[in-house]
Design a protein around this motif. Sequence first.
Motif, mmCIF file in Angstrom:
data_model
loop_
_atom_site.group_PDB
_atom_site.id
_atom_site.type_symbol
_atom_site.label_atom_id
_atom_site.label_comp_id
_atom_site.label_asym_id
_atom_site.label_seq_id
_atom_site.Cartn_x
_atom_site.Cartn_y
_atom_site.Cartn_z
ATOM 1 N N GLU A 185 50.086 34.994 48.111
ATOM 2 C CA GLU A 185 49.137 34.212 47.614
ATOM 3 C C GLU A 185 47.954 34.873 47.607
ATOM 4 O O GLU A 185 47.513 35.724 48.449
ATOM 5 N N GLY A 186 47.030 34.269 46.543
ATOM 6 C CA GLY A 186 45.654 34.886 46.417
ATOM 7 C C GLY A 186 45.484 36.329 46.065
ATOM 8 O O GLY A 186 44.247 36.800 46.415
ATOM 9 N N ARG A 187 46.357 36.764 45.290
ATOM 10 C CA ARG A 187 46.195 37.978 44.738
ATOM 11 C C ARG A 187 46.563 38.115 43.267
ATOM 12 O O ARG A 187 47.087 37.206 42.732
ATOM 13 N N TRP A 188 45.858 38.982 42.605
ATOM 14 C CA TRP A 188 46.269 39.381 41.204
ATOM 15 C C TRP A 188 47.089 40.346 40.978
ATOM 16 O O TRP A 188 47.341 41.570 41.658
ATOM 17 N N ASP B 119 51.578 43.579 30.186
ATOM 18 C CA ASP B 119 50.153 44.020 30.418
ATOM 19 C C ASP B 119 49.461 42.602 30.687
ATOM 20 O O ASP B 119 48.085 42.509 30.924
ATOM 21 N N SER B 120 50.016 41.394 30.929
ATOM 22 C CA SER B 120 49.389 40.219 31.458
ATOM 23 C C SER B 120 48.989 40.361 32.898
ATOM 24 O O SER B 120 49.503 40.931 33.527
ATOM 25 N N ILE B 121 47.868 39.757 33.096
ATOM 26 C CA ILE B 121 47.298 39.823 34.657
ATOM 27 C C ILE B 121 47.187 38.293 35.120
ATOM 28 O O ILE B 121 46.283 37.524 34.200
ATOM 29 N N PHE B 122 47.753 37.786 36.076
ATOM 30 C CA PHE B 122 47.476 36.463 36.244
ATOM 31 C C PHE B 122 47.248 36.587 38.146
ATOM 32 O O PHE B 122 47.363 37.628 38.831
ATOM 33 N N GLU C 155 50.115 45.232 42.050
ATOM 34 C CA GLU C 155 48.910 44.473 42.249
ATOM 35 C C GLU C 155 48.082 45.047 41.114
ATOM 36 O O GLU C 155 47.982 46.293 40.829
ATOM 37 N N ALA C 156 47.394 44.166 40.524
ATOM 38 C CA ALA C 156 45.975 44.479 39.610
ATOM 39 C C ALA C 156 44.784 44.897 40.387
ATOM 40 O O ALA C 156 44.727 44.231 41.268
ATOM 41 N N CYS C 157 44.435 46.148 39.936
ATOM 42 C CA CYS C 157 43.108 46.675 40.643
ATOM 43 C C CYS C 157 41.881 45.731 40.190
ATOM 44 O O CYS C 157 41.874 45.289 39.100
ATOM 45 N N PRO C 158 41.034 45.769 40.836
ATOM 46 C CA PRO C 158 39.510 45.192 40.500
ATOM 47 C C PRO C 158 39.052 45.559 39.316
ATOM 48 O O PRO C 158 38.757 44.476 38.644
ATOM 49 N N GLU C 159 39.243 46.851 38.889
ATOM 50 C CA GLU C 159 38.611 47.104 37.694
ATOM 51 C C GLU C 159 39.408 46.617 36.267
ATOM 52 O O GLU C 159 38.739 46.296 35.354
ATOM 53 N N THR D 35 39.538 43.113 31.999
ATOM 54 C CA THR D 35 40.222 42.259 30.817
ATOM 55 C C THR D 35 39.701 40.555 30.998
ATOM 56 O O THR D 35 40.081 39.825 30.304
ATOM 57 N N HIS D 36 38.647 40.506 31.644
ATOM 58 C CA HIS D 36 38.121 39.171 32.232
ATOM 59 C C HIS D 36 38.908 38.160 32.719
ATOM 60 O O HIS D 36 38.981 36.973 32.355
#
Length: 325
Positions: free
Chosen positions: A169-172, A197-200, A233-237, A242-243
């Motif tokens: 929980e709490g991660r992209w 390529d979706s980020i959630f 995991e998606a990185c901060p960048e 991708t907003h």
Amino acid sequence: MKLNLRQRLLGWLHKIGLLPQRLTRRTAAEDLLKAIYEARTTPSSSPSPIASLELSEEDQSELIAELRREGYLLSEGMELTPLGEQRAIELTRAHRLYELYLAEHSGYSPKEWHRLAHAKEHELTAKEHERIAKLLGNPLYDPHGDPIPTSQGLRPSTPSVLPLEQLHEGRWYLVLHIEDDEPMSYQYLSSLGLTKDSIFYMETLSGDVCVLRYEGETFTFPTPILLALSLREACPEEVKDTHAGEVQRLTRLPLGVETYILSLSPACRGAMRRRLMDLGFVPGSSISIDMRSPLGNPIAYIVRGAAIALREDQARYILIQPPKQ
């Protein structure tokens, strides 16, 4: 590409049970051949491609015997001959290339891609494979994230993915692949707009239920459905570029409020994406509602000084900056 008359006729004959048995039997045998080939590269934690065919023992035995007669299987066991491996590569390559073709150059919805590609993979020639590959720019992956093998069977490297027990929980998270061989899970996830390529953002994760935030919407569904997704995991960048943490779907825009477009959803592909961009729905464009139809769908939007009507299923692809309250 529309189905030609021959394909439509074969589909209709198959539906009413009049398709010659030899054609349906050959298709089923090639489906098993491809499943045997794919089983070698399928992680042990994933469903078996062979089991997914749901064949009875009798049917499987008959199809194996046919594959041996064709010279695709060795006389013992489930080992492919060089000829069988080449045919399996051709089928896999044809299916994934055609799915990508449908995604980029047709008006078919994602839930139709697999069915149409499955019918077409048994008909395409090697020459047609190369023509489609050239048209698409020699792609490495199909629209679901599956690697497209070359005619020699070479595949691009597969990125490492996280098993379900390593999600928190709490991660992209970034979607690397969505499994389309499980129709119920695939169609459900696609209806939410989730795609490669979706980020959630994972808000809640338990053994029974997960809650995630995606494109400004919150979705709750049974945790096992996540097994259809390959994630990292998606990185901060990536989140920033991708907003992902700030977007909202255009369908949420209130009347009388102006904002601007941040991006188009990764689920918006092919002809639809090109059409929306041609109409001016591009990042940075200001947008507001001009008028609503009596039933609320479609809605006319003012974008780049022009009034353009969109249905709700089109507007959901446009991601905007949430207006200030």
